[in-house]
Design a protein around this motif. Structure first.
Motif, short mmCIF file in Angstrom:
data_model
loop_
_atom_site.label_atom_id
_atom_site.label_comp_id
_atom_site.label_asym_id
_atom_site.label_seq_id
_atom_site.Cartn_x
_atom_site.Cartn_y
_atom_site.Cartn_z
N MET A 26 0.82 -1.19 0.00
CA MET A 26 0.00 0.00 0.00
C MET A 26 0.86 1.25 0.00
O MET A 26 0.60 2.18 -0.75
CB MET A 26 -0.94 -0.02 1.20
CG MET A 26 -1.63 1.29 1.48
SD MET A 26 -3.18 1.56 0.66
CE MET A 26 -4.31 0.93 1.83
N ALA A 27 1.91 1.29 0.81
CA ALA A 27 2.75 2.48 0.92
C ALA A 27 3.41 2.81 -0.42
O ALA A 27 3.52 3.98 -0.77
CB ALA A 27 3.80 2.28 2.00
N ASN A 28 3.85 1.80 -1.15
CA ASN A 28 4.47 2.06 -2.45
C ASN A 28 3.48 2.68 -3.42
O ASN A 28 3.84 3.57 -4.19
CB ASN A 28 5.06 0.79 -3.05
CG ASN A 28 6.36 0.39 -2.39
OD1 ASN A 28 7.01 1.20 -1.74
ND2 ASN A 28 6.73 -0.86 -2.53
N ARG A 29 2.25 2.20 -3.41
CA ARG A 29 1.24 2.75 -4.31
C ARG A 29 0.94 4.21 -3.96
O ARG A 29 0.79 5.04 -4.85
CB ARG A 29 -0.02 1.89 -4.25
CG ARG A 29 -1.06 2.32 -5.25
CD ARG A 29 -2.15 1.26 -5.41
NE ARG A 29 -3.13 1.70 -6.36
CZ ARG A 29 -3.21 1.27 -7.61
NH1 ARG A 29 -2.37 0.35 -8.03
NH2 ARG A 29 -4.13 1.72 -8.42
N VAL A 30 0.84 4.51 -2.69
CA VAL A 30 0.59 5.88 -2.26
C VAL A 30 1.77 6.77 -2.63
O VAL A 30 1.59 7.88 -3.14
CB VAL A 30 0.29 5.94 -0.75
CG1 VAL A 30 0.25 7.37 -0.25
CG2 VAL A 30 -1.04 5.25 -0.45
N ALA A 31 2.97 6.29 -2.40
CA ALA A 31 4.16 7.06 -2.76
C ALA A 31 4.20 7.33 -4.26
O ALA A 31 4.51 8.44 -4.70
CB ALA A 31 5.43 6.33 -2.32
N HIS A 32 3.84 6.33 -5.05
CA HIS A 32 3.80 6.49 -6.50
C HIS A 32 2.76 7.54 -6.91
O HIS A 32 3.01 8.37 -7.78
CB HIS A 32 3.52 5.14 -7.18
CG HIS A 32 3.53 5.20 -8.66
ND1 HIS A 32 4.63 5.58 -9.39
CD2 HIS A 32 2.56 4.94 -9.57
CE1 HIS A 32 4.34 5.55 -10.68
NE2 HIS A 32 3.07 5.17 -10.81
N ALA A 33 1.61 7.52 -6.25
CA ALA A 33 0.56 8.50 -6.55
C ALA A 33 1.05 9.91 -6.24
O ALA A 33 0.86 10.83 -7.04
CB ALA A 33 -0.70 8.18 -5.77
N PHE A 34 1.70 10.10 -5.10
CA PHE A 34 2.24 11.42 -4.77
C PHE A 34 3.31 11.83 -5.78
O PHE A 34 3.37 12.99 -6.18
CB PHE A 34 2.79 11.45 -3.35
CG PHE A 34 1.75 11.68 -2.30
CD1 PHE A 34 1.09 12.89 -2.19
CD2 PHE A 34 1.41 10.67 -1.41
CE1 PHE A 34 0.12 13.11 -1.22
CE2 PHE A 34 0.44 10.87 -0.43
CZ PHE A 34 -0.20 12.09 -0.34
N ASP A 35 4.14 10.89 -6.17
CA ASP A 35 5.16 11.20 -7.18
C ASP A 35 4.52 11.69 -8.48
O ASP A 35 5.00 12.63 -9.11
CB ASP A 35 6.03 9.96 -7.49
CG ASP A 35 7.00 9.62 -6.37
OD1 ASP A 35 7.22 10.47 -5.48
OD2 ASP A 35 7.52 8.49 -6.40
N MET A 36 3.43 11.05 -8.88
CA MET A 36 2.76 11.45 -10.11
C MET A 36 2.19 12.86 -10.00
O MET A 36 2.14 13.60 -10.98
CB MET A 36 1.64 10.47 -10.46
CG MET A 36 2.11 9.10 -10.92
SD MET A 36 3.15 9.19 -12.41
CE MET A 36 4.79 9.04 -11.69
N LEU A 37 1.78 13.25 -8.81
CA LEU A 37 1.20 14.58 -8.63
C LEU A 37 2.24 15.67 -8.43
O LEU A 37 1.89 16.85 -8.31
CB LEU A 37 0.20 14.56 -7.47
CG LEU A 37 -1.04 13.71 -7.73
CD1 LEU A 37 -1.95 13.71 -6.52
CD2 LEU A 37 -1.77 14.19 -8.96
N ALA A 38 3.51 15.29 -8.43
CA ALA A 38 4.57 16.29 -8.35
C ALA A 38 4.64 17.13 -9.62
O ALA A 38 5.12 18.26 -9.61
CB ALA A 38 5.92 15.63 -8.08
N ASP A 39 4.12 16.59 -10.71
CA ASP A 39 4.13 17.29 -11.99
C ASP A 39 2.92 18.23 -12.07
O ASP A 39 1.79 17.77 -11.91
CB ASP A 39 4.08 16.27 -13.13
CG ASP A 39 4.14 16.94 -14.48
OD1 ASP A 39 3.06 17.35 -14.97
OD2 ASP A 39 5.25 17.06 -15.03
N PRO A 40 3.13 19.52 -12.34
CA PRO A 40 2.01 20.46 -12.36
C PRO A 40 0.98 20.16 -13.45
O PRO A 40 -0.22 20.42 -13.26
CB PRO A 40 2.66 21.82 -12.58
CG PRO A 40 4.06 21.56 -12.98
CD PRO A 40 4.41 20.18 -12.54
N THR A 41 1.40 19.62 -14.57
CA THR A 41 0.44 19.28 -15.63
C THR A 41 -0.46 18.15 -15.19
O THR A 41 -1.68 18.19 -15.39
CB THR A 41 1.18 18.91 -16.94
OG1 THR A 41 1.98 20.03 -17.34
CG2 THR A 41 0.20 18.56 -18.04
#
Length: 107
Positions: free
Chosen positions: A1-16
């Motif tokens: 679960m933690a990896n999936r959440v971390a991946h989601a936050f990583d994806m939202l680091a991009d402003p587009t």
């Protein structure tokens, strides 16, 4: 679960990608509708949507020849659950502090 959440936050680091998520959060839409007004091409929006889908933040459904994208509440829910752990800890700390202050005032 933690990896999936971390991946989601990583994806939202991009402003587009954040802008795309905000748009589909307001209203499900097809790629062309999402791309309208964004400073990137329609193929770039498609690539961003692919990454958001892999991160569990959006889903797509077929509507004739178009794909309609919308928020995936499961992905956002996992992110919220992760953030809520800090909220709960801070509320518990505040409650303990308030109780200690009240005890001091009674003494």
């Amino acid at each position: 679960m933690a990896n999936r959440v971390a991946h989601a936050f990583d994806m939202l680091a991009d402003p587009t990608r954040r802008a795309i998520l905000e748009r589909v959060g307001r209203e499900p839409a097809a790629v062309g509708e999402i791309a309208a007004g964004l400073p990137v091409s329609r193929p770039a929006v498609s690539q961003h949507l692919k990454l958001l889908k892999e991160a569990g933040l959006v889903t797509e459904t077929a509507a004739g020849t178009r794909r309609i994208y919308r928020i995936d509440p499961r992905g956002l829910g996992a992110m919220r659950d992760w953030l809520d752990q800090f909220w709960r800890a801070n509320l518990d700390s505040f409650a303990a502090f308030a109780d200690a202050q009240a005890k001091k005032e009674k003494e």
